[in-house]
Design a protein around this motif. Structure first.
Motif, PDB file in Angstrom:
ATOM      1  N   LEU B  35      76.041  37.539  72.178  1.00  0.00           N
ATOM      2  CA  LEU B  35      77.192  36.767  72.604  1.00  0.00           C
ATOM      3  C   LEU B  35      76.717  35.539  73.715  1.00  0.00           C
ATOM      4  N   TRP B  38      75.375  32.809  71.815  1.00  0.00           N
ATOM      5  CA  TRP B  38      76.249  31.966  71.252  1.00  0.00           C
ATOM      6  C   TRP B  38      77.074  31.394  72.165  1.00  0.00           C
ATOM      7  N   GLN B  39      77.007  31.734  73.239  1.00  0.00           N
ATOM      8  CA  GLN B  39      77.888  31.210  74.349  1.00  0.00           C
ATOM      9  C   GLN B  39      77.313  30.383  75.220  1.00  0.00           C
ATOM     10  N   ASP B  40      75.987  29.811  75.014  1.00  0.00           N
ATOM     11  CA  ASP B  40      75.224  28.812  75.938  1.00  0.00           C
ATOM     12  C   ASP B  40      75.126  29.584  77.301  1.00  0.00           C
ATOM     13  N   ARG B  41      74.759  30.890  77.184  1.00  0.00           N
ATOM     14  CA  ARG B  41      74.435  31.682  78.571  1.00  0.00           C
ATOM     15  C   ARG B  41      73.320  32.504  78.324  1.00  0.00           C
ATOM     16  N   ALA B 284      83.339  36.922  69.083  1.00  0.00           N
ATOM     17  CA  ALA B 284      83.263  35.629  69.755  1.00  0.00           C
ATOM     18  C   ALA B 284      83.961  34.516  69.592  1.00  0.00           C
ATOM     19  N   ALA B 285      84.531  34.578  68.100  1.00  0.00           N
ATOM     20  CA  ALA B 285      85.150  33.020  67.717  1.00  0.00           C
ATOM     21  C   ALA B 285      86.608  33.391  67.717  1.00  0.00           C
TER      22      ALA B 285
END
Lengths: 588, 322
Positions: B35, B38-41, B284-285
């Motif tokens: 996650l 995928w979530q830029d973290r 996530a989506a």
């Protein structure tokens, strides 16, 4: 200025209408903001407001603000009727683009006034606030009780005799009995709100949502009367974030109050500085140079984007979409790095000054700003596919919490939430300030006024803000960033070491702050969440005699029961997410 | 009575149980890493290699936390609830064949056993919600009861097509049936989609996490849980995710079957990991539908679709084999 009406200026038609209808005791007062201000008898207040809302040539649809002034210590009241407590009503006619301020004089031994809640529903909370802060009794009010201070608070904070500093009070004591009593007083009693605990075939469940709940965006409590998962009634309860912004304005100099304004809508940053400094500039008669005005517009629009990005992300998150908020925070971070490079601060830069801005723009600002303007639109397209076009999100938010323009105005809704209903009223277009008339941009509107449309309008506003920012960058005027005026604070430092006079002037303006001549003025701007305004009264001193802060989030929360009854708990969360409020902006 | 096969199956119990629980632990970490990516973290990256010991650290924290019981709740059921959920999920693994030999009990009612155990888990969630005596937990429990009972129906109906094609409730037979023909995800595409949706609802993971819906009910049915009792509920949730992925692989993607250059158990593992990643991606989506929307999706769309699927498959089986 608070001087008797001079013959030079013709009173607006509505004022002569009022005088013919409500008698000779109706008096006109002039203010530097040029809003017609009339004093009416307190017996007539309901009739006057009913006339203004329904029968005036251009009806005043919006009760923009209602509060009071403690006049007992005020020296400069020339020409105004004798009054110890003045209740003022700020009415707006969007159809005619008029403002009207109605004032009622009250004496301390008889603080009674009829409620106008039945004419303007939004008055309900404002009257409770005026009662809470000043002790004004509004007769015929359905439930006049404290709203911002705790139920057991003693005294009325905005009265002049109420202490403003802890050092003026006895040492603070906190006993267990005190805590128990306070907690007991906070318990929600349905009967106090005219609710029954059961109906013919059902027992209702009362659910206390907040003040600590993941989806109320701060400390906001809402008591729900539930039939299964369906909301029968809702009672919002605010005041957990109250810091006494208006009281603090009365003990800070005009200059040192600026950092406090940043924290009113804490996502709005310098956007909060703007109405405040513009208001003080009008009172002091300062003309702000072009460069400072455009810099202010650029920074304000940056903060509009930052605030809307946060709204966008949390909106998606509150309907259960996990990822968008992270992308939007990352973009917001890029924006903050620009803001940091220019102002040195991030969320609360306190960067506007009376008469201009703190400093000139730094080297390299142009590239940073234009890079962001190039980068952001692509990201917005991406988010649109991810969130706004998502079918589940649409099903969760379309048709949820809808109201039309008239209902929105009844509840005091302004800004993007009003434009989602089809109205295109935007202060930047309708009453351009700070050189907004020099920019090309559109006012996005939507038609359904539901949760989904409130989001759509804000997303489109991000694009328009980007347009404005690019125009600022391409056409930044040269020239000074501070006005050449004696009240500009702090005055330009360069020459202080050359003459003793300029040194003294600098020293006084920094230590005591500027002195503003006695007058009244209000300035409002199109802030991130709606219209935000400061109504300040100067009594000729270095501090405000009274500063009223009118914020857009306060009436928005009052409207929640009206738009959420009959929906489910999950819908309430979608509605709350779509309102875009900040508790600091509600409680002040 | 007690033969070599029995000994083998008893010997497998401990490795399978420990393996599954360890898998759940790794999955917690893996999901957070994925996650984060995928979530830029970053996700957990401090404890151990790429943060891989983070889940272990969390476990230690949960184990050493104060074991608090709400004084206003029903003690017995409050304690029982997480035990029931975890036990039911672990018991379901008894019938899961990782390979033809790596299975604790090979039974001709294996699929029914899985359905029975997943139905048992509903009790845990329901009792947890009711015994907490908390309004949020109550709402979560109610949602869980309605949602899980509803989707139980589709979970069972959606796999009937597979059963008809294979002519057996035995999971080993079902996999073997796919050896020579198509894997079931092609003829039973509709069944697969419904099984995935029903499975998500059954494991109440986002987007169907309505019983706990953090943004509405704070934590739903487990609002009052803390310490290791909370840990058990979380473990059960991840075990359920592994179980669901295993079942999908077995029923629709040919279980351990695959080209012979890799041993069967590796094929099984690879497929399961892919399915699990797919579930994390969904989380996530996708946003969360409303409770009544989920219900009407079930009864108004999924129910007719499953019935059509059963009828069509039945007709096809009759036509070709009967």
């Amino acid at each position: 200025m608070a001087l008797p009406q001079e013959a030079a200026q013709e009173p607006p038609g509505i004022v002569s209408d009022l005088i013919t209808r409500f008698g000779e005791s109706t008096r006109l007062q002039t203010t530097v903001d040029d809003y017609p201000t009339v004093w009416v008898d307190r017996e007539n207040i309901q009739d006057v407001l009913r006339f203004l809302k329904h029968d005036a040539d251009t009806p005043y649809e919006l009760l923009y603000d209602l509060s009071a002034i403690d006049e007992r210590l005020r020296k400069h009241r020339d020409g105004q009727p004798a009054s110890e407590f003045t209740v003022f009503y700020h009415l707006m006619s969007l159809s005619g683009d008029h403002d009207l301020r109605v004032k009622v004089a009250l004496q301390d031994d008889d603080l009674h006034l009829k409620s106008v809640e039945s004419i303007y529903p939004v008055a309900n909370w404002y009257e409770r606030e005026a009662f809470d802060m000043f002790g004004v009794q509004f007769d015929e009010h359905p439930n006049l009780r404290r709203i911002l201070t705790p139920p057991l608070w003693e005294g009325h904070p905005l009265r002049k005799e109420h202490p403003a500093r802890a050092t003026e009070m006895e040492p603070y004591q906190y006993s267990e009995e005190f805590q128990d009593a306070q907690q007991e007083a906070l318990k929600f009693v349905p009967e106090e709100w005219g609710m029954s605990r059961d109906a013919k075939h059902t027992d209702f469940m009362f659910l206390n949502l907040g003040p600590n709940h993941p989806s109320v965006h701060g400390v906001f409590r809402i008591a729900l009367q539930l039939d299964g998962e369906v909301i029968v009634q809702a009672v919002p309860d605010i005041g957990y974030h109250h810091r006494g912004q208006e009281k603090m304005a009365e003990r800070q100099s005009w200059h040192t109050y600026i950092p406090y304004t940043d924290r009113i809508d804490y996502l709005g940053g310098v956007m909060n500085n703007l109405p405040y400094v513009m208001n003080v500039e009008r009172m002091a008669g300062i003309t702000v140079p072009d460069r400072a005005q455009v810099i202010r517009v650029m920074l304000s629009e940056c903060f509009r984007i930052a605030s809307h990005l946060l709204f966008y992300g949390t909106f998606a998150q509150d309907v259960g979409q996990m990822s968008p908020v992270f992308y939007m925070f990352a973009d917001r971070e890029r924006l903050f790095s620009i803001i940091e490079a220019i102002t040195g601060g991030r969320m609360h830069p306190s960067w506007f000054r009376i008469g201009g801005v703190t400093q000139d723009l730094p080297d390299g600002w142009y590239e940073m700003v234009t890079d962001f303007c190039d980068y952001m639109p692509k990201r917005l397209d991406h988010y649109e596919k991810m969130s706004l076009q998502n079918k589940i999100l649409q099903r969760r938010t379309k048709g949820i919490g809808a109201y039309n323009t008239a209902e929105g105005l009844d509840w005091g809704i302004t800004g993007p939430s009003l434009r989602a209903t089809g109205s295109d009223w935007d202060l930047r277009k309708n009453r351009p300030y700070s050189s907004y008339d020099q920019f090309e941009f559109d006012i996005p509107t939507a038609s359904n006024g539901d949760s989904y449309d409130r989001c759509v309008v804000r997303v489109e506003e991000i694009r328009q803000s980007l347009r404005i920012i690019r125009q600022c960058a391409e056409n930044m005027p040269s020239g000074p960033y501070k006005a050449d005026h004696r009240s500009t604070t702090p005055p330009p430092k360069e020459r202080t070491m050359e003459h003793i006079e300029t040194l003294i002037h600098h020293f006084l303006n920094v230590s005591w702050g500027p002195v503003v001549p006695p007058c009244e003025s209000e300035t409002l701007v199109e802030a991130t969440k709606g219209w935000m305004g400061f109504y300040s009264i100067s009594d000729g001193g270095g501090m405000a005699y009274r500063s009223r802060v009118r914020t857009p989030s306060f009436p928005a929360l009052q409207q929640i029961p009206f738009i959420s009854n009959g929906f489910m708990v999950a819908d309430l969360i979608a509605i709350i997410a779509s309102i875009d409020f900040v508790m600091a902006d509600v409680d002040r | 009575m007690f033969g070599i096969e029995d000994f083998w199956s008893y010997a497998l119990i401990l490795p399978v149980a420990v393996g599954v629980l360890l898998g759940a632990l790794v999955l917690v970490w893996w999901e957070r890493r994925l996650l984060g990516w995928w979530q830029d973290r970053l996700g957990p990256n401090r404890v151990g290699w790429f943060g891989s010991l983070q889940a272990l650290a969390d476990l230690i924290k949960l184990l050493t936390k104060d074991d608090w019981l709400p004084p206003f709740g029903d003690r017995v059921f409050f304690i029982l609830a997480p035990i029931i959920v975890t036990a039911a999920m672990l018991l379901a693994f008894v019938v899961v064949p990782f390979t033809p030999v790596l299975v604790i009990v090979e039974s001709n009612i294996a699929l029914l056993w899985f359905l029975a155990m997943s139905a048992m888990a509903v009790y845990g969630v329901l009792l947890g919600g009711l015994s907490s005596n908390n309004k949020y937990a109550l709402l979560g429990g109610l949602r869980a009861a309605a949602q899980m009972v509803t989707y139980e129906v589709f979970l069972a109906l959606s796999i009937l097509g597979v059963v008809m094609l294979s002519g057996s409730f035995s999971l080993v037979d079902i996999v073997e049936n796919q050896r020579d023909g198509l894997w079931h995800f092609i003829p039973q595409a509709l069944g697969l989609v419904i099984f995935v949706i029903a499975g998500l609802a059954e494991t109440h993971r986002l987007p169907f996490d309505l019983p706990e819906a953090e943004h509405e009910l704070t934590a739903g049915f487990h609002t009052e849980y803390s310490g290791m009792k909370f840990g058990l509920i979380m473990a059960a949730e991840y075990v359920a995710l592994i179980l669901l992925s295993c079942l999908i692989v077995i029923l629709f993607f040919g279980g351990w079957l695959g080209p012979s250059f890799l041993p069967p158990v590796v094929w099984f593992g690879i497929k399961v990991v892919i399915v699990i990643n797919f579930f994390i991606l969904l989380r996530a989506a996708i946003p969360r539908p409303r409770y009544d929307q989920l219900m009407s999706l079930g009864w108004k769309i999924l129910l007719p679709l499953t019935l059509v699927n059963i009828l069509a498959t039945g007709a096809w089986v009759l036509g070709t084999q009967g």
